[in-house]
Design a protein around this motif. Structure first.
Motif, PDB file in Angstrom:
ATOM      1  N   ASP A 109      -2.601 -34.206  -7.458  1.00 16.03           N
ATOM      2  CA  ASP A 109      -2.679 -33.033  -8.327  1.00 16.03           C
ATOM      3  C   ASP A 109      -3.639 -32.021  -7.696  1.00 16.03           C
ATOM      4  O   ASP A 109      -4.278 -32.296  -6.682  1.00 16.03           O
ATOM      5  CB  ASP A 109      -3.061 -33.412  -9.759  1.00 16.03           C
ATOM      6  CG  ASP A 109      -4.513 -33.858  -9.903  1.00 16.03           C
ATOM      7  OD1 ASP A 109      -5.296 -33.727  -8.938  1.00 16.03           O
ATOM      8  OD2 ASP A 109      -4.880 -34.350 -10.982  1.00 16.03           O
ATOM      9  N   LYS A 110      -3.767 -30.849  -8.300  1.00 16.35           N
ATOM     10  CA  LYS A 110      -4.507 -29.776  -7.632  1.00 16.35           C
ATOM     11  C   LYS A 110      -6.005 -30.042  -7.513  1.00 16.35           C
ATOM     12  O   LYS A 110      -6.686 -29.413  -6.706  1.00 16.35           O
ATOM     13  CB  LYS A 110      -4.264 -28.430  -8.327  1.00 16.35           C
ATOM     14  CG  LYS A 110      -4.766 -28.313  -9.749  1.00 16.35           C
ATOM     15  CD  LYS A 110      -4.437 -26.915 -10.274  1.00 16.35           C
ATOM     16  CE  LYS A 110      -4.916 -26.730 -11.703  1.00 16.35           C
ATOM     17  NZ  LYS A 110      -4.585 -25.381 -12.210  1.00 16.35           N
TER      18      LYS A 110
ATOM     19  N   MET B 261      -1.524 -38.741  -8.596  1.00 12.79           N
ATOM     20  CA  MET B 261      -0.712 -38.519  -9.789  1.00 12.79           C
ATOM     21  C   MET B 261      -0.427 -39.840 -10.492  1.00 12.79           C
ATOM     22  O   MET B 261      -0.123 -40.844  -9.848  1.00 12.79           O
ATOM     23  CB  MET B 261       0.600 -37.818  -9.417  1.00 12.79           C
ATOM     24  CG  MET B 261       0.401 -36.380  -8.978  1.00 12.79           C
ATOM     25  SD  MET B 261       1.968 -35.519  -8.750  1.00 12.79           S
ATOM     26  CE  MET B 261       1.380 -33.940  -8.120  1.00 12.79           C
TER      27      MET B 261
ATOM     28  N   ASN C 178      -0.950 -36.268 -15.179  1.00 11.15           N
ATOM     29  CA  ASN C 178      -0.998 -35.199 -14.177  1.00 11.15           C
ATOM     30  C   ASN C 178       0.198 -35.228 -13.226  1.00 11.15           C
ATOM     31  O   ASN C 178       0.147 -34.704 -12.116  1.00 11.15           O
ATOM     32  CB  ASN C 178      -2.298 -35.290 -13.369  1.00 11.15           C
ATOM     33  CG  ASN C 178      -2.429 -36.618 -12.618  1.00 11.15           C
ATOM     34  OD1 ASN C 178      -1.650 -37.553 -12.837  1.00 11.15           O
ATOM     35  ND2 ASN C 178      -3.419 -36.707 -11.757  1.00 11.15           N
TER      36      ASN C 178
ATOM     37  N   VAL D 248       3.784 -34.196 -11.787  1.00  7.41           N
ATOM     38  CA  VAL D 248       4.609 -32.990 -11.736  1.00  7.41           C
ATOM     39  C   VAL D 248       6.065 -33.407 -11.533  1.00  7.41           C
ATOM     40  O   VAL D 248       6.369 -34.182 -10.622  1.00  7.41           O
ATOM     41  CB  VAL D 248       4.164 -32.063 -10.587  1.00  7.41           C
ATOM     42  CG1 VAL D 248       5.107 -30.873 -10.462  1.00  7.41           C
ATOM     43  CG2 VAL D 248       2.733 -31.588 -10.812  1.00  7.41           C
ATOM     44  N   ASP D 249       6.941 -32.911 -12.382  1.00  9.77           N
ATOM     45  CA  ASP D 249       8.364 -33.228 -12.278  1.00  9.77           C
ATOM     46  C   ASP D 249       8.997 -32.304 -11.239  1.00  9.77           C
ATOM     47  O   ASP D 249       9.091 -31.093 -11.450  1.00  9.77           O
ATOM     48  CB  ASP D 249       9.043 -33.031 -13.637  1.00  9.77           C
ATOM     49  CG  ASP D 249      10.529 -33.404 -13.615  1.00  9.77           C
ATOM     50  OD1 ASP D 249      11.045 -33.706 -12.518  1.00  9.77           O
ATOM     51  OD2 ASP D 249      11.147 -33.393 -14.687  1.00  9.77           O
TER      52      ASP D 249
ATOM     53  N   MET E  21      10.236 -28.144 -11.257  1.00 12.97           N
ATOM     54  CA  MET E  21       9.791 -27.145 -10.277  1.00 12.97           C
ATOM     55  C   MET E  21      10.992 -26.489  -9.589  1.00 12.97           C
ATOM     56  O   MET E  21      11.007 -25.285  -9.335  1.00 12.97           O
ATOM     57  CB  MET E  21       8.892 -27.805  -9.223  1.00 12.97           C
ATOM     58  CG  MET E  21       7.514 -28.227  -9.708  1.00 12.97           C
ATOM     59  SD  MET E  21       6.445 -26.833 -10.126  1.00 12.97           S
ATOM     60  CE  MET E  21       6.536 -26.908 -11.910  1.00 12.97           C
TER      61      MET E  21
ATOM     62  N   PHE F 202      -1.434 -30.515  -4.887  1.00 14.57           N
ATOM     63  CA  PHE F 202      -0.317 -29.688  -5.338  1.00 14.57           C
ATOM     64  C   PHE F 202      -0.756 -28.697  -6.408  1.00 14.57           C
ATOM     65  O   PHE F 202      -1.301 -29.073  -7.444  1.00 14.57           O
ATOM     66  CB  PHE F 202       0.806 -30.566  -5.888  1.00 14.57           C
ATOM     67  CG  PHE F 202       2.004 -29.786  -6.332  1.00 14.57           C
ATOM     68  CD1 PHE F 202       2.941 -29.352  -5.417  1.00 14.57           C
ATOM     69  CD2 PHE F 202       2.185 -29.462  -7.675  1.00 14.57           C
ATOM     70  CE1 PHE F 202       4.049 -28.613  -5.822  1.00 14.57           C
ATOM     71  CE2 PHE F 202       3.285 -28.736  -8.088  1.00 14.57           C
ATOM     72  CZ  PHE F 202       4.220 -28.306  -7.162  1.00 14.57           C
ATOM     73  N   ASP F 203      -0.500 -27.420  -6.138  1.00 13.97           N
ATOM     74  CA  ASP F 203      -0.785 -26.357  -7.088  1.00 13.97           C
ATOM     75  C   ASP F 203       0.493 -25.528  -7.240  1.00 13.97           C
ATOM     76  O   ASP F 203       1.118 -25.143  -6.242  1.00 13.97           O
ATOM     77  CB  ASP F 203      -1.918 -25.468  -6.574  1.00 13.97           C
ATOM     78  CG  ASP F 203      -2.404 -24.475  -7.618  1.00 13.97           C
ATOM     79  OD1 ASP F 203      -1.624 -24.144  -8.539  1.00 13.97           O
ATOM     80  OD2 ASP F 203      -3.559 -24.023  -7.518  1.00 13.97           O
ATOM     81  N   GLU F 204       0.871 -25.257  -8.474  1.00 13.74           N
ATOM     82  CA  GLU F 204       2.112 -24.513  -8.720  1.00 13.74           C
ATOM     83  C   GLU F 204       2.105 -23.142  -8.053  1.00 13.74           C
ATOM     84  O   GLU F 204       3.151 -22.599  -7.713  1.00 13.74           O
ATOM     85  CB  GLU F 204       2.326 -24.364 -10.226  1.00 13.74           C
ATOM     86  CG  GLU F 204       3.724 -23.912 -10.591  1.00 13.74           C
ATOM     87  CD  GLU F 204       4.001 -23.992 -12.091  1.00 13.74           C
ATOM     88  OE1 GLU F 204       4.770 -23.156 -12.575  1.00 13.74           O
ATOM     89  OE2 GLU F 204       3.443 -24.889 -12.756  1.00 13.74           O
TER      90      GLU F 204
END
Length: 438
Positions: free
Chosen positions: A74-75, A80, A86, A88-89, A93, A118-120
């Motif tokens: 995660d960011k 995860m 935390n 992310v699917d 995305m 990972f950051d969106e």
């Protein structure tokens, strides 16, 4: 008896997927393969066991290279986990930003030996890059005739002596980028490969060459227009081929629209193979010359931005320094177009109420009388300077706090230091602008 242990089944993976223990045609063709791509946490559990089983049953290792990548976290850098909430699917995305954007954002961060926080926002940046590629292609297609010329637009049809600086420069940079990209992929360095293509497409091809080609594309038919079309098509198609392993879907779509103009007969990108140039287009002299033009234009644009002079407002300039003669003659059209200049004259005497843009030892003096309100601008800059000083004080209190440095995550500390550095740069720029206005 009818269930294979997880780790044992994974050990048999390179063999079993091709019909082993039967001697199938697929097995004969695909075993051994070349490369396994994997995370570092399963080297013994999977990778080593695959090697052991391949040697035990076939006398050959199943793959020559194992490329080890980091883990997507995660960011904040935490692994995860569903229990932490935390996760992310990736499908979400992809629905939100597009599959190519998600792929490219991860590949651009896949540096050897490093995990990915990972950051969106990184996917948002990659989506913007996809949009940039799409829009630049639309621009090129809008400026091509409906009827494709015989054989398409080919670089070998160009007359080298008739090419202008921007043409020689972009072809040289294009050749260097293709070579660099290929070397990065062969060395299993996807992040470096992604960066080289991103920089070339966004910062050179789109930001500079497309802008400089617009005048010719809107002008009369002739060799200059044909040269611009040829270079736009060939550079774009060749870069698409290089980009295809990182961004397969949008490159395939764009290739389908451009391939006839490029004289390509392959139905799909992969069938056409990696783009290679038939002749040497490298030109270090043109690269040096264009770098001077770009530095000068960037400096003038930066000054305009500081003083809030819109780019569509034409301004006058005088120039002095070692680059002055070429700026006034050879590159006058480039300078005027890209920097929004109404006139460009040689330096004789420093005009009152003028600002100076400096690039590579060359100075451009911009008269500002009648363009800006000096008193209002001084007040505005003074307010922004006071705010910048206040921001620096607050950030310094944080980055010099022993408790913060001891307890905060490394990423948070790095972010605070980056904010401090950016605020200091901003303060110095504002001080310089205030001196100009005074």
């Amino acid at each position: 008896p009818d269930v294979l242990d997880t780790w044992f089944s994974s050990a048999l993976w390179p063999l079993a997927v091709f019909g082993w223990p039967e001697k199938t045609a697929d097995f004969a063709y695909y075993y051994p393969t070349s490369t396994l791509v994997t995370g570092y946490e399963i080297l013994y559990l999977w990778v080593a066991r695959m090697q052991m089983m391949g040697l035990a049953f076939e006398g050959k290792v199943p793959f020559a290279d194992a490329v080890i990548h980091g883990i997507v976290r995660d960011k904040s850098g935490k692994k995860m986990s569903k229990s932490l909430g935390n996760v992310v699917d990736p499908l979400a995305m992809m629905d939100k930003y597009g599959t190519d954007a998600l792929r490219f954002s991860l590949l651009a961060q896949a540096h050897p030996g490093k995990d990915i926080a990972f950051d969106e926002q990184s996917v948002l940046g990659a989506r913007n890059f996809v949009n940039k590629l799409w829009n630049s292609t639309r621009f090129v297609l809008m400026n091509l005739p409906e009827k494709v010329p015989d054989g398409g637009y080919k670089l070998d049809k160009l007359t080298r002596g008739g090419l202008e600086l921007a043409d020689r420069w972009i072809l040289s940079r294009y050749q260097a980028t293709l070579a660099k990209m290929k070397a990065h992929l062969e060395a299993y360095e996807p992040a470096a490969a992604a960066e080289s293509l991103y920089t070339f497409l966004w910062d050179e091809f789109c930001a500079w060459y497309i802008e400089l080609s617009k005048g010719r594309l809107l002008g009369p038919e002739g060799s200059r227009k044909e040269a611009a079309r040829t270079i736009l098509v060939q550079v774009l198609v060749g870069t698409l081929k290089a980009l295809h392993p990182l961004m397969p879907f949008v490159t395939e779509e764009i290739y389908a629209a451009l391939k006839s103009y490029a004289g390509e007969s392959s139905e799909f990108v992969l069938q056409g193979g990696y783009h290679t140039l038939d002749s040497d287009w490298s030109n270090s002299e043109s690269e040096r010359e264009m770098a001077l033009v770009m530095a000068a234009v960037t400096s003038i644009r930066s000054l305009r931005a500081q003083l809030r002079v819109p780019l569509d407002m034409k301004i006058a300039a005088v120039v002095e320094g070692p680059f002055a003669e070429k700026a006034l003659t050879t590159h006058r059209a480039y300078m005027s177009l890209l920097a929004g200049l109404e006139s460009l004259e040689p330096f004789s005497v420093r005009l009152p109420q003028s600002a100076t843009a400096v690039a590579e030892g060359v100075m451009f003096h911009i008269p500002l009388a009648g363009i800006i309100d000096f008193a209002k601008e001084r007040e505005r800059i003074a307010r922004e300077l006071a705010k910048a000083e206040s921001d620096i004080t607050k950030i310094e209190a944080k980055v010099k706090n022993p408790d913060f440095l001891a307890r905060a995550p490394a990423a948070q500390i790095a972010e605070a230091k980056a904010q401090h550095e950016a605020a200091c740069v901003r303060r110095d720029q504002l001080k310089n602008t205030l001196e100009v206005l005074s």
